[in-house]
Design an enzyme around this catalytic site. Sequence first.
Site, mmCIF file in Angstrom:
data_model
loop_
_atom_site.group_PDB
_atom_site.id
_atom_site.type_symbol
_atom_site.label_atom_id
_atom_site.label_comp_id
_atom_site.label_asym_id
_atom_site.label_seq_id
_atom_site.Cartn_x
_atom_site.Cartn_y
_atom_site.Cartn_z
ATOM 1 C CB THR A 174 39.470 43.810 33.344
ATOM 2 O OG1 THR A 174 39.887 44.834 32.447
ATOM 3 C CG2 THR A 174 38.753 44.418 34.545
ATOM 4 C CB VAL A 185 39.250 43.291 27.685
ATOM 5 C CG1 VAL A 185 39.236 44.191 26.462
ATOM 6 C CG2 VAL A 185 38.435 42.028 27.407
ATOM 7 C CB CYS A 186 42.062 46.656 30.893
ATOM 8 S SG CYS A 186 40.361 47.241 31.035
ATOM 9 C CB ALA A 187 45.657 42.774 31.054
#
Length: 166
Positions: free
Chosen positions: A57, A59-61
């Site tokens: 995703t 944001v996680c990246a």
Amino acid sequence: MAKVTLKGDPIHTSGELPEVGQAAPDFTLVDQDLAERSLADFAGKKKLLNIVPSLDTPVCAESTRRFNDYAASHDDTVMLIISADLPFAQKRFCGNEGLDNVVPLSMMRDKAFARDYGVLLEDGPFAGVTARAVVVLDENDRVAYRQLVPEIADEPDYDEALQALG
């Protein structure tokens, strides 16, 4: 049980993050080589646990990239990126992104970590993975900072988390 949202819809977690000053719960997670890792493997270092639903995703990246940049110049700190992704996917992501200053760890064998840290999502479309959270541990594995990000789609407070590392 804490409550977060996903695009405004409420989702419940399995509990609460450990309190500041508390000893961090130990864990057994799986690294990119399928070896089991625990807190003892990072003894004597400050630790930032970047807990994310999935590296796939945006944001996680982004949070993984940001913490990777910080770790490049801080040898006394280890950045643990914890998700439900399989170790193969974590390795591919970090390789494609050139992220070699973070340690991705997978919950593929057990969700005890997510329950012990109070971040296991109990309902909603992501039930079974983690909420977004950051936990900073000192060299003695005591919680120095914690943030359960209220909206899963939002980024954590990078400045506060990095300040807590000292």
